[in-house]
Each structure stands twice: as C-alpha cells, then as structure tokens.
Motif scaffolding. Structure first.
Motif, PDB file in Angstrom:
ATOM      1  N   GLY A 164     -24.137  -7.004 -54.437  1.00 10.73           N
ATOM      2  CA  GLY A 164     -23.008  -6.453 -55.173  1.00 10.73           C
ATOM      3  C   GLY A 164     -21.798  -7.367 -55.210  1.00 10.73           C
ATOM      4  O   GLY A 164     -20.666  -6.909 -55.383  1.00 10.73           O
ATOM      5  N   TYR A 165     -22.015  -8.676 -55.053  1.00 14.59           N
ATOM      6  CA  TYR A 165     -20.935  -9.658 -55.120  1.00 14.59           C
ATOM      7  C   TYR A 165     -21.121 -10.538 -56.336  1.00 14.59           C
ATOM      8  O   TYR A 165     -22.213 -10.646 -56.884  1.00 14.59           O
ATOM      9  N   SER A 166     -20.042 -11.234 -56.729  1.00 12.07           N
ATOM     10  CA  SER A 166     -20.180 -12.274 -57.737  1.00 12.07           C
ATOM     11  C   SER A 166     -20.884 -13.448 -57.062  1.00 12.07           C
ATOM     12  O   SER A 166     -20.890 -13.576 -55.821  1.00 12.07           O
ATOM     13  N   GLU A 167     -21.465 -14.312 -57.876  1.00 12.81           N
ATOM     14  CA  GLU A 167     -22.162 -15.474 -57.309  1.00 12.81           C
ATOM     15  C   GLU A 167     -21.185 -16.365 -56.533  1.00 12.81           C
ATOM     16  O   GLU A 167     -21.510 -16.851 -55.452  1.00 12.81           O
ATOM     17  N   ARG A 168     -19.978 -16.537 -57.071  1.00  8.99           N
ATOM     18  CA  ARG A 168     -18.974 -17.362 -56.400  1.00  8.99           C
ATOM     19  C   ARG A 168     -18.611 -16.772 -55.028  1.00  8.99           C
ATOM     20  O   ARG A 168     -18.524 -17.482 -54.034  1.00  8.99           O
ATOM     21  N   MET A 169     -18.420 -15.451 -54.981  1.00  7.49           N
ATOM     22  CA  MET A 169     -18.080 -14.790 -53.718  1.00  7.49           C
ATOM     23  C   MET A 169     -19.228 -14.913 -52.719  1.00  7.49           C
ATOM     24  O   MET A 169     -19.028 -15.144 -51.534  1.00  7.49           O
ATOM     25  N   MET A 170     -20.468 -14.797 -53.218  1.00  9.27           N
ATOM     26  CA  MET A 170     -21.636 -14.916 -52.343  1.00  9.27           C
ATOM     27  C   MET A 170     -21.706 -16.312 -51.739  1.00  9.27           C
ATOM     28  O   MET A 170     -22.001 -16.465 -50.552  1.00  9.27           O
ATOM     29  N   PHE A 171     -21.417 -17.334 -52.549  1.00  3.66           N
ATOM     30  CA  PHE A 171     -21.395 -18.705 -52.030  1.00  3.66           C
ATOM     31  C   PHE A 171     -20.355 -18.838 -50.913  1.00  3.66           C
ATOM     32  O   PHE A 171     -20.601 -19.471 -49.886  1.00  3.66           O
ATOM     33  N   ARG A 172     -19.177 -18.238 -51.120  1.00  6.47           N
ATOM     34  CA  ARG A 172     -18.115 -18.309 -50.095  1.00  6.47           C
ATOM     35  C   ARG A 172     -18.550 -17.613 -48.803  1.00  6.47           C
ATOM     36  O   ARG A 172     -18.362 -18.124 -47.713  1.00  6.47           O
ATOM     37  N   ILE A 173     -19.132 -16.435 -48.954  1.00  7.55           N
ATOM     38  CA  ILE A 173     -19.572 -15.675 -47.781  1.00  7.55           C
ATOM     39  C   ILE A 173     -20.635 -16.453 -47.014  1.00  7.55           C
ATOM     40  O   ILE A 173     -20.592 -16.542 -45.779  1.00  7.55           O
ATOM     41  N   LEU A 174     -21.576 -17.027 -47.745  1.00  6.91           N
ATOM     42  CA  LEU A 174     -22.636 -17.793 -47.093  1.00  6.91           C
ATOM     43  C   LEU A 174     -22.086 -19.062 -46.431  1.00  6.91           C
ATOM     44  O   LEU A 174     -22.498 -19.425 -45.325  1.00  6.91           O
ATOM     45  N   ARG A 175     -21.135 -19.721 -47.088  1.00  8.56           N
ATOM     46  CA  ARG A 175     -20.534 -20.924 -46.492  1.00  8.56           C
ATOM     47  C   ARG A 175     -19.844 -20.583 -45.173  1.00  8.56           C
ATOM     48  O   ARG A 175     -19.980 -21.297 -44.193  1.00  8.56           O
ATOM     49  N   ASP A 176     -19.143 -19.443 -45.146  1.00  9.14           N
ATOM     50  CA  ASP A 176     -18.506 -18.998 -43.901  1.00  9.14           C
ATOM     51  C   ASP A 176     -19.552 -18.695 -42.831  1.00  9.14           C
ATOM     52  O   ASP A 176     -19.363 -19.019 -41.652  1.00  9.14           O
ATOM     53  N   LEU A 177     -20.640 -18.067 -43.240  1.00  8.35           N
ATOM     54  CA  LEU A 177     -21.728 -17.768 -42.304  1.00  8.35           C
ATOM     55  C   LEU A 177     -22.320 -19.059 -41.740  1.00  8.35           C
ATOM     56  O   LEU A 177     -22.518 -19.178 -40.525  1.00  8.35           O
ATOM     57  N   TYR A 178     -22.570 -20.049 -42.597  1.00  6.63           N
ATOM     58  CA  TYR A 178     -23.115 -21.321 -42.125  1.00  6.63           C
ATOM     59  C   TYR A 178     -22.175 -21.972 -41.110  1.00  6.63           C
ATOM     60  O   TYR A 178     -22.609 -22.494 -40.078  1.00  6.63           O
ATOM     61  N   THR A 179     -20.888 -21.931 -41.404  1.00  9.87           N
ATOM     62  CA  THR A 179     -19.897 -22.523 -40.495  1.00  9.87           C
ATOM     63  C   THR A 179     -19.918 -21.816 -39.146  1.00  9.87           C
ATOM     64  O   THR A 179     -19.890 -22.454 -38.098  1.00  9.87           O
TER      65      THR A 179
END
Length: 199
Positions: A164-179
């Motif tokens: 239920g996120y935009s693709e851009r928001m999903m990328f941000r969330i995943l980048r934070d998770l990776y970090t």
C-alpha cells in the motif's frame, strides 16, 4: 607543580568536605559554578566531579573535550566495572566511590596529579576488551516478509502495491531497512538476512 583544583558535587556539605581534605593536603581549591569556563585558562588544573546523572556524564565528556590536559577524578555513588570503564573512556584518570576515606582520596589525588592512576585489574581487563558491536536491529515480521518476497524475486514495484505504498516510498523504507541491518544494498541485506535465519 602548582595545580588548581575544582570540586563539583550537588551536595554543598559533601563538596566542602572534599575541598577541605584537598586543601589540607596543600592544594588550591575552587568550586566554580561553570566548570567549562573555569578550565579555559593556561594553568594546570584538576577537577573532582561527582557523576550521578546523564547531565553529569555529558559534562564529564565536555570537560575532557575542552582540554586533554585536564586531570579528571570521578566520584560515583557505587563503583562498578561498567561505570568505571565509561568514566575512563570519557576522560577520567581515576574513579572512586563517594564514600572514599579522606586519606584514600588524598592519595588517589596525589597520584593523579603526578600522572599515575590506580585502576582495578577487572577494569583494566574490561578496557582492553574490544568494544562489542552494537546490536543489529532485527526486522519486524512485516519486514521479514518483504525480505522473503525480495529473495524470491518479487519486484519493489509489486511489493509496494501489496504493502500500500508508492514505489518511491517503498524504496525509501527498504533503504532504511538495509541500513539498519548494516547492509549497503539489497543483495547484502538478503545475504545478512539469510545468515541470521530471517528468510
């Protein structure tokens, strides 16, 4: 060597007692309101400081950062290995309990201004141990599901729609998770997740 000394303790009676002990030992004593301002001139200085709160720990670190030549003696309500190590790493040269005897305080102080320190063996051992790495954040169950989906080849676009996120928001969330996982990219994050049994 002429050494000026400041004593900082929240209890006026205790502070005066420490000042009297050190004055009797022949030292010039001050009780400045602003320790950081007091240490700024060129004279050799020492500070006896009671550390009881987070603000006291921050002041200890600030004093050490302000001048590396400052002789810092720390008084604690109870001396533990962990607090002793913390105080020494924050710049203290000696850590003592607040109920130290006047003669022991005077001896410890004399040693410190001569460039010596009495440190218990267990504190030395703890200081020599490498600092443990900070604990890795574990992903939430939802984040583990995302990692599993990515490992199975699901695209970020598809993952975003399902979450239920935009693709851009999903990328941000995943980048934070990776970090948080200590990874620089998706591949590293998936390898770490596999190694830790999260997939």
């Amino acid at each position: 060597m002429h050494v000026r000394i400041a004593v900082a303790d929240p209890l006026p009676v205790f502070r005066r007692g420490v000042m009297a002990i050190l004055r009797d030992a022949g030292y010039e004593i001050d009780a400045p309101d602003d320790l950081l301002a007091w240490i700024r001139d060129e004279q050799t200085k020492a500070v006896v400081i009671t550390v009881r709160s987070d603000a006291d720990w921050q002041l200890l670190e600030a004093l050490h950062r302000a001048t590396a030549d400052l002789v810092l003696l720390v008084l604690l309500d109870q001396v533990s290995v962990a607090d002793s190590v913390r105080a020494l790493r924050a710049g203290a040269v000696c850590v003592m309990t607040r109920d130290i005897t006047p003669s022991d305080l005077s001896e410890a102080f004399d040693a410190a201004v001569r460039g010596q320190s009495r440190v218990p063996v267990e504190v030395l051992r703890a200081l020599m141990d490498p600092v443990p790495p900070p604990p890795v954040d574990q992903p939430s169950p939802r984040e583990r599901d995302w990692l599993r989906a990515l490992a199975q080849g699901t695209t970020v676009a598809r993952l975003a729609v399902a979450a239920g996120y935009s693709e851009r928001m999903m990328f941000r969330i995943l980048r934070d998770l990776y970090t948080r996982l200590g990874a620089d990219n998706r591949t590293e994050a998936l390898i770490k997740a596999q190694e830790r049994g999260w997939l």
